[in-house]
Design an enzyme around this catalytic site. Structure first.
Site, short mmCIF file in Angstrom:
data_model
loop_
_atom_site.label_atom_id
_atom_site.label_comp_id
_atom_site.label_asym_id
_atom_site.label_seq_id
_atom_site.Cartn_x
_atom_site.Cartn_y
_atom_site.Cartn_z
N SER A 154 -112.92 -65.07 -3.69
CA SER A 154 -113.16 -64.18 -2.56
C SER A 154 -112.02 -64.13 -1.56
CB SER A 154 -114.44 -64.60 -1.83
OG SER A 154 -114.40 -65.97 -1.48
N HIS A 158 -114.66 -66.68 5.86
CA HIS A 158 -113.62 -65.98 5.10
C HIS A 158 -112.64 -65.33 6.07
CE1 HIS A 158 -116.57 -66.28 1.79
NE2 HIS A 158 -115.52 -66.16 0.99
#
Length: 274
Positions: free
Chosen positions: A52, A256
């Site tokens: 990711s 993230h």
């Protein structure tokens, strides 16, 4: 007596003209060859692999599908800036090393000249560790992070070896750039709520473990390693100028890089190494 001399001059002049023409033709041929060689050298066939952090989760503007590939992810930014001859983007949210091996290597071949990858965080159970830290308190957090650190030191090296071996087998001529992970938190920063400072320090230590193991495995395979921790320094969670999401919605974006984290953190490292 003058005629032979004149004839010699004519012959010499003609010889010089022919020699000049030959030299010019050779120079032109060499230039054309050099141009062709330069064009061939400039032909880049790029494949972006990974998890990711490479697909761009957290950066928004996703292309669709479960992999959450973002147009703001560093591979897309590098593509836009460098216009490679070909580009394949197979990085996928949630990918572990075996997912890379089984699902992402299709575009690789002997013509591939550039590969990028970030992988290993999911193998180590990073998402589960963060969830434990947020929901279950300091004691459970520290225990779960220690479990992740043990995996990183004992099991992850072999998993990375398998992925890197598979990449090299299918792309024998590629320059491979392995990118690491940032530290999550600025310690003694601006966060007044959330997990404890001890938990933050433990998570950062696990990120450093990932760096140590991944950089060593990359180097042993002849790959180039990109340490992004410096690029994110001053932009971690609790820094006041964050390039990483804390707990957020959608929940999958949590922990993230933001779009700024991709463009200001990952992309410059990739650009400097590719």
């Amino acid at each position: 007596m003058s005629h032979p001399h004149t004839g010699g001059s004519v012959r010499l002049s003609r010889f010089a003209s022919v020699a000049t023409a030959v030299a010019a033709l050779a120079a032109l041929t060499g230039l054309t060859g050099a141009t062709a060689a330069a064009q061939e050298a400039a032909a880049v066939n790029y494949v972006a692999l990974g998890d990711s952090y490479s697909s761009g989760v957290g950066a928004g503007n996703y292309e669709g599908g479960d992999c959450k590939r973002s147009t703001r992810a560093y591979p897309q930014l590098w593509r836009s800036a460098n216009a490679p001859s070909s580009f394949d983007f197979t990085a996928c949210s949630g990918a572990r090393t075996h997912d890379v091996i089984n699902n992402q290597l299709g575009p690789l071949d002997a013509a591939t000249t550039l590969v990028s990858i970030s992988v290993g965080g999911n193998d180590a159970g990073f998402a589960d560790a963060m969830s434990t830290c947020v929901l279950q308190g300091e004691s459970a957090c520290l225990a779960r992070v220690e479990e992740a650190r043990a995996y990183i030191s004992q099991t992850l090296p072999g998993r990375l070896d398998a992925a890197y071996d598979a990449i090299r087998a299918q792309a024998p001529n590629a320059h491979v750039v392995v990118l690491g992970y940032p530290r999550m938190y600025e310690l003694n920063g601006s966060c007044w709520f959330g997990i404890s400072e001890r938990s933050r320090a433990a998570i950062n230590a696990a990120a450093d473990d990932l760096h140590n193991v991944t950089s060593k495995r990359a180097a042993d395979h002849g790959f180039t390693y990109g340490d992004v921790r410096g690029a994110f320094t001053g932009h971690e969670i609790c820094s006041g100028d964050e390039w990483l999401h804390s707990t957020t919605w959608p929940i999958s974006d949590s922990y993230h890089p933001t779009a700024e984290g991709q463009s200001g953190g990952y992309y410059p490292v990739m650009e400097s190494l590719a």
